[in-house]
Write a protein that holds these residues in place. Structure first.
Motif, PDB file in Angstrom:
ATOM      1  N   LEU A  99       0.788  -1.228   0.000  1.00 20.66           N
ATOM      2  CA  LEU A  99       0.000   0.000   0.000  1.00 20.66           C
ATOM      3  C   LEU A  99       0.823   1.282   0.000  1.00 20.66           C
ATOM      4  CD1 LEU A  99      -2.766  -1.077   2.572  1.00 20.66           C
ATOM      5  CD2 LEU A  99      -2.994  -0.894   0.089  1.00 20.66           C
ATOM      6  N   VAL A 100       2.121   1.182   0.246  1.00 20.93           N
ATOM      7  CA  VAL A 100       2.930   2.396   0.364  1.00 20.93           C
ATOM      8  C   VAL A 100       3.085   3.115  -0.972  1.00 20.93           C
ATOM      9  CG1 VAL A 100       5.177   1.281   0.022  1.00 20.93           C
ATOM     10  CG2 VAL A 100       5.015   3.346   1.438  1.00 20.93           C
ATOM     11  N   ALA A 101       2.889   2.407  -2.087  1.00 17.29           N
ATOM     12  CA  ALA A 101       3.017   2.996  -3.423  1.00 17.29           C
ATOM     13  C   ALA A 101       2.135   2.209  -4.380  1.00 17.29           C
ATOM     14  CB  ALA A 101       4.474   2.970  -3.883  1.00 17.29           C
ATOM     15  N   PRO A 102       1.838   2.750  -5.554  1.00 16.62           N
ATOM     16  CA  PRO A 102       1.031   2.008  -6.528  1.00 16.62           C
ATOM     17  C   PRO A 102       1.639   0.638  -6.824  1.00 16.62           C
ATOM     18  CG  PRO A 102       1.274   4.283  -7.221  1.00 16.62           C
ATOM     19  CD  PRO A 102       2.170   4.108  -6.037  1.00 16.62           C
ATOM     20  N   PRO A 103       0.792  -0.363  -7.134  1.00 12.84           N
ATOM     21  CA  PRO A 103       1.292  -1.726  -7.370  1.00 12.84           C
ATOM     22  C   PRO A 103       2.408  -1.762  -8.409  1.00 12.84           C
ATOM     23  CG  PRO A 103      -1.107  -1.712  -7.294  1.00 12.84           C
ATOM     24  CD  PRO A 103      -0.680  -0.270  -7.279  1.00 12.84           C
TER      25      PRO A 103
ATOM     26  N   ARG B 204      23.464   6.150   9.581  1.00 12.54           N
ATOM     27  CA  ARG B 204      24.225   6.459   8.368  1.00 12.54           C
ATOM     28  C   ARG B 204      23.357   6.540   7.116  1.00 12.54           C
ATOM     29  NH1 ARG B 204      27.464   2.670  11.046  1.00 12.54           N
ATOM     30  NH2 ARG B 204      26.815   0.991   9.643  1.00 12.54           N
ATOM     31  N   THR B 205      22.065   6.342   7.260  1.00 14.13           N
ATOM     32  CA  THR B 205      21.168   6.398   6.106  1.00 14.13           C
ATOM     33  C   THR B 205      20.929   7.852   5.709  1.00 14.13           C
ATOM     34  OG1 THR B 205      20.081   4.344   6.781  1.00 14.13           O
ATOM     35  CG2 THR B 205      18.882   5.767   5.239  1.00 14.13           C
ATOM     36  N   PRO B 206      21.111   8.210   4.452  1.00 18.48           N
ATOM     37  CA  PRO B 206      20.922   9.607   4.038  1.00 18.48           C
ATOM     38  C   PRO B 206      19.494  10.093   4.277  1.00 18.48           C
ATOM     39  CG  PRO B 206      22.139   8.375   2.362  1.00 18.48           C
ATOM     40  CD  PRO B 206      21.640   7.378   3.355  1.00 18.48           C
ATOM     41  N   GLU B 207      19.383  11.346   4.573  1.00 18.58           N
ATOM     42  CA  GLU B 207      18.075  11.963   4.817  1.00 18.58           C
ATOM     43  C   GLU B 207      17.206  11.872   3.562  1.00 18.58           C
ATOM     44  OE1 GLU B 207      16.244  16.283   6.298  1.00 18.58           O
ATOM     45  OE2 GLU B 207      18.409  15.942   6.185  1.00 18.58           O
ATOM     46  N   GLY B 208      15.920  11.529   3.759  1.00 15.72           N
ATOM     47  CA  GLY B 208      14.951  11.519   2.675  1.00 15.72           C
ATOM     48  C   GLY B 208      15.224  10.515   1.574  1.00 15.72           C
ATOM     49  N   SER B 209      15.850   9.379   1.909  1.00 16.21           N
ATOM     50  CA  SER B 209      16.303   8.453   0.868  1.00 16.21           C
ATOM     51  C   SER B 209      15.521   7.152   0.774  1.00 16.21           C
ATOM     52  CB  SER B 209      17.779   8.108   1.101  1.00 16.21           C
ATOM     53  OG  SER B 209      17.940   7.427   2.339  1.00 16.21           O
ATOM     54  N   VAL B 210      14.579   6.924   1.695  1.00 16.08           N
ATOM     55  CA  VAL B 210      13.957   5.607   1.801  1.00 16.08           C
ATOM     56  C   VAL B 210      12.436   5.728   1.744  1.00 16.08           C
ATOM     57  CG1 VAL B 210      13.735   3.562   3.263  1.00 16.08           C
ATOM     58  CG2 VAL B 210      15.901   4.783   3.197  1.00 16.08           C
ATOM     59  N   ASP B 211      11.809   4.871   0.941  1.00 15.83           N
ATOM     60  CA  ASP B 211      10.345   4.853   0.863  1.00 15.83           C
ATOM     61  C   ASP B 211       9.720   4.149   2.052  1.00 15.83           C
ATOM     62  OD1 ASP B 211      10.110   6.076  -1.769  1.00 15.83           O
ATOM     63  OD2 ASP B 211      10.914   4.194  -2.559  1.00 15.83           O
ATOM     64  N   LEU B 212      10.414   3.158   2.570  1.00 10.71           N
ATOM     65  CA  LEU B 212       9.858   2.356   3.658  1.00 10.71           C
ATOM     66  C   LEU B 212      10.983   1.867   4.554  1.00 10.71           C
ATOM     67  CD1 LEU B 212       7.307   0.941   4.850  1.00 10.71           C
ATOM     68  CD2 LEU B 212       7.778  -0.974   3.296  1.00 10.71           C
ATOM     69  N   VAL B 213      10.872   2.153   5.854  1.00 16.48           N
ATOM     70  CA  VAL B 213      11.763   1.591   6.860  1.00 16.48           C
ATOM     71  C   VAL B 213      10.968   0.545   7.631  1.00 16.48           C
ATOM     72  CG1 VAL B 213      13.130   2.006   8.939  1.00 16.48           C
ATOM     73  CG2 VAL B 213      13.106   3.712   7.109  1.00 16.48           C
TER      74      VAL B 213
END
Length: 310
Positions: free
Chosen positions: A93-97, A164-173
Motif C-alpha cells: 500500500l505504500v506505493a502504486p502496485p 548512516r542512512t541519508p536523509e529523505g532516501s527511503v520509501d519504507l523503513v
C-alpha cells in the motif's frame, strides 16, 4: 518475532557452538527437502532450517527452537507469519502496485520480507541491517536470493545503519529488530524513531514489529514514542493480543502523511489470522497515560512467558 498458524517467534536465544551434522550441499535453487533439516550454530544461538510440511519448497527458520521465519523458495511472495503478512500489506500500500521501492530493513532473519519486496516490486533497491553475520551466511548459502535482486545485507547494528542512512532516501523503513526474544532498548526510543523519520522520502512510511502481552505496557509506550515523532499512526494486531489474552506481535505504521486506513483495515480483517486496526481516538485511548521511551529511559520489550510455543 512472529506467529504462523502453527507457532510463533518469541523464545529467548542462547549462544551455542555445537552443530548437528556436516553442512549439506545445496541444489541450484537452494536446499531441497530431500536433504532434510539442518542445524548450525550462529551468533545468536542454534539455527535450524526445517522443511515445511505444507509447502514442498518452503523452509522454517528456528533459533533455539523458536520459529523465526518461513521462506518458500518457489514462491517468495508467500508470507507464512501473520505479522509478516501485515507488514506485507504495508509494502503493498505504500506505493502504486509494481512501483519499485527503496526499502531499509532493520533486522533480516531469513530475508523473507526482502524477498517479498523483490518479488512483488521488481527493481526495488533494498538494504538489510542484520547483526548476526553467521545467520546471514547460512541463509544465503541454503536459501539463496534470486540473481538480479538488489538486496544488500550489512552485518551491523540496526541503529548504526539507520544513523548512516541519508536523509529523505527511503520509501519504507521496516524495523523487526530482536535480540533473542526482545526488542533491544536502543531501538525503541524517540531518538531512534527520529532517525527513521529523517530517512523517509516524501510520502514514506515507518513500520515496526514488536511483541507484548497482558496489559501491553510496552506496546502502549511504543505508540506514544512513535506518536511523539510522526503525526500519522496506526496499530495492527490480533484482537486477542489487543485484549491481553495472549502474548503476540503488534505492527505499528507511522508517517508524515495520512495512511490508507480503510484499505489496511479491510486487508487485516480478511487475513487468515484476523487482525484489527486501531487509529485515531481509539489508539489515543489505548496509549493514554503512556510515556514515550527515550535513550535515557528505555528498556527492552518484555520476554515472552514460559511455554509460549507449546
Amino acid at each position: 518475532m512472529g506467529r504462523s498458524n502453527r507457532a510463533g517467534r518469541t523464545a529467548d536465544r542462547s549462544r551455542t557452538t555445537a552443530e548437528s551434522g556436516p553442512p549439506a550441499a545445496t541444489g541450484p535453487g537452494g536446499r531441497t527437502h530431500a536433504q532434510g533439516p539442518l542445524t548450525r550454530a550462529v551468533d545468536s544461538g542454534l539455527a535450524e532450517l526445517r522443511p515445511d510440511r505444507d509447502r514442498p519448497h518452503a523452509w522454517s527458520l528456528l533459533i533455539d527452537g523458536a520459529p523465526q521465519s518461513l521462506v518458500d523458495l518457489a514462491d517468495p511472495a508467500h508470507l507464512g507469519f501473520e505479522y509478516q503478512r501485515r507488514l506485507g500489506h504495508l509494502v503493498d500500500l505504500v506505493a502504486p502496485p509494481g512501483r519499485p521501492l527503496t526499502v531499509l530493513h532493520l533486522g533480516g532473519g531469513a530475508l523473507t520480507l526482502a524477498r517479498y519486496v523483490a518479488a512483488t516490486r521488481p527493481r526495488s533497491r533494498q538494504q538489510v541491517a542484520e547483526i548476526d553475520t553467521a545467520l546471514t551466511e547460512l541463509v544465503r548459502a541454503e536459501l539463496p536470493l534470486e540473481r538480479g535482486w538488489q538486496v544488500k545485507v550489512r552485518g551491523a547494528d540496526a541503529r548504526g545503519v539507520l544513523e548512516r542512512t541519508p536523509e529523505g532516501s527511503v520509501d519504507l523503513v521496516i524495523a523487526d529488530v530482536f535480540s533473542g526474544a526482545r526488542v533491544p532498548a536502543h531501538c525503541t526510543t524517540v531518538e531512534f524513531t527520529a532517525l527513521a523519520a529523517r530517512a523517509l522520502a516524501p510520502g514514506g512510511w515507518y513500520a515496526v514489529n514488536i511483541a507484548d502481552g497482558s496489559a501491553l505496557p510496552f506496546a502502549r509506550s511504543q505508540v506514544a514514542t512513535l506518536g511523539a515523532v510522526l503525526p500519522e499512526l496506526c496499530l495492527v494486531a490480533d484482537p486477542a493480543v489487543l485484549r491481553g489474552k495472549r502474548f503476540g506481535n503488534l505492527v505499528l505504521a507511522a508517517a508524515h502523511t495520512p495512511l490508507p486506513l480503510a484499505e489496511l483495515t479491510r486487508r487485516a480483517a480478511s487475513d487468515a489470522s484476523h487482525g484489527r486496526v486501531e487509529h485515531g481516538r481509539a489508539l489515543a485511548d489505548f496509549a493514554a497515560g503512556a510515556v514515550p521511551a527515550t535513550d535515557a529511559t528505555a528498556t527492552p520489550s518484555p520476554a515472552p512467558p514460559p511455554g509460549v510455543f507449546r
